[in-house]
Motif scaffolding. Sequence first.
Motif, PDB file in Angstrom:
ATOM      1  N   VAL A 164      46.743  56.220  38.269  1.00  0.00           N
ATOM      2  CA  VAL A 164      45.582  57.033  37.904  1.00  0.00           C
ATOM      3  C   VAL A 164      44.904  57.420  39.211  1.00  0.00           C
ATOM      4  O   VAL A 164      44.227  56.612  39.844  1.00  0.00           O
ATOM      5  CB  VAL A 164      44.608  56.261  36.989  1.00  0.00           C
ATOM      6  N   THR A 222      41.983  64.926  39.844  1.00  0.00           N
ATOM      7  CA  THR A 222      42.537  63.789  39.117  1.00  0.00           C
ATOM      8  C   THR A 222      43.902  64.125  38.537  1.00  0.00           C
ATOM      9  O   THR A 222      44.195  65.278  38.214  1.00  0.00           O
ATOM     10  CB  THR A 222      41.626  63.355  37.942  1.00  0.00           C
ATOM     11  N   THR A 224      44.648  58.452  30.622  1.00  0.00           N
ATOM     12  CA  THR A 224      45.519  57.288  30.764  1.00  0.00           C
ATOM     13  C   THR A 224      46.080  56.859  29.427  1.00  0.00           C
ATOM     14  O   THR A 224      47.259  56.478  29.316  1.00  0.00           O
ATOM     15  CB  THR A 224      44.750  56.124  31.420  1.00  0.00           C
ATOM     16  N   THR A 234      45.163  52.203  40.530  1.00  0.00           N
ATOM     17  CA  THR A 234      44.110  53.191  40.711  1.00  0.00           C
ATOM     18  C   THR A 234      44.049  53.593  42.178  1.00  0.00           C
ATOM     19  O   THR A 234      43.927  52.734  43.059  1.00  0.00           O
ATOM     20  CB  THR A 234      42.748  52.636  40.271  1.00  0.00           C
ATOM     21  N   TRP A 281      37.294  55.735  42.846  1.00  0.00           N
ATOM     22  CA  TRP A 281      37.300  54.330  42.435  1.00  0.00           C
ATOM     23  C   TRP A 281      36.442  53.450  43.337  1.00  0.00           C
ATOM     24  O   TRP A 281      36.148  52.306  43.001  1.00  0.00           O
ATOM     25  CB  TRP A 281      38.731  53.800  42.413  1.00  0.00           C
ATOM     26  N   ARG A 322      35.335  51.912  38.444  1.00  0.00           N
ATOM     27  CA  ARG A 322      36.610  51.208  38.270  1.00  0.00           C
ATOM     28  C   ARG A 322      36.478  50.059  37.278  1.00  0.00           C
ATOM     29  O   ARG A 322      37.362  49.842  36.428  1.00  0.00           O
ATOM     30  CB  ARG A 322      37.113  50.681  39.618  1.00  0.00           C
ATOM     31  N   VAL A 368      45.433  46.256  35.666  1.00  0.00           N
ATOM     32  CA  VAL A 368      44.952  47.308  36.556  1.00  0.00           C
ATOM     33  C   VAL A 368      44.853  46.724  37.957  1.00  0.00           C
ATOM     34  O   VAL A 368      44.174  45.722  38.172  1.00  0.00           O
ATOM     35  CB  VAL A 368      43.589  47.858  36.098  1.00  0.00           C
TER      36      VAL A 368
END
Length: 314
Positions: free
Chosen positions: A128, A134, A248, A264, A269, A276, A292
């Motif tokens: 991500v 993005t 996501t 990430t 972030w 985050r 993550v």
Amino acid sequence: MYYVLGIDGGGTKTICLVMNEQRQILGRGEAGASNYQSIGANAALISIESAIKAAIEQTGKIQVQAICLGLAGAGRSKDIEVIQGIIRDLQQSPNLPIEWILPNNIIICHDALTALVGGIGNDVGVVVAAGTGTIVFGRNQQGQTKRVGGWGYILGDEGGAYNIAVAGMKAAMRAYDGRELSTCLVEDFKNQLGLESIEDLIEVVYRRGWGVREIASLAPVVDNAAVNGDEVAREIIDEGVRELVKATRVVVTELVGDDFEIVTVGSVWKAKSNIRKKFMESICAEFGNVRVILPRYEPAYGACLLALKQLHFS
């Protein structure tokens, strides 16, 4: 000894790593932007060549058996043709003390794939990426891939720094008009940019020739306002998180079954307003089989791993 080059090229900088088959980094070089769509093919060639030259200064003359270029905007066939031309020029450059042995060992891919492989350390999982723009990209054990987003600042990039900054400026103007809730963003943008009045934001945005990156650099104004308790700024940040979770979710639902990792990457972030953490809490509550993580390696490292895989060093 086998040597490969891994290149990560974007709209700001280009990184080249030299790696051997034992995954040892032997050289690293950095140069300017290499997104040919924004700077042109010749300028991109110069940046890539400069990054390679800086990297191999640490190794001396070498044989290169494979090269992987993970470049922004390299997903279409027309883009690949342009980049193939750049690679041909590199192989003929007198500035690079390299013996090229590249019969079929040239990989051209978009930078989301190299960010995934570098971030996780292999090519299965989800990345991500939330920086200026993005994109969410995933790959499963069967080799199937799914991409969501990455459509640029006009058509997409929800949750990115540009999107957050524009939302913040719009909210400031609406508050100044009296159309929406009052917000400290009015004063915060004035202070950040040294404006006498928020109306002077027009001159900044429309008349200074500001581009996407300059506008995106204002995202921390919104982030700081959210940290300081401004409800309007908080909602902008929360909406960005919701968009990243939504994107996501699509990738995870379509691709991944067993336990896997989500990495990430990108400047968003690092925000102070817990973007985050909010993302992690939301996505992990929805999918119990995910972890993550922060990036283990940089994207250029991922490009090297893909090059080694092409040589059957997995």
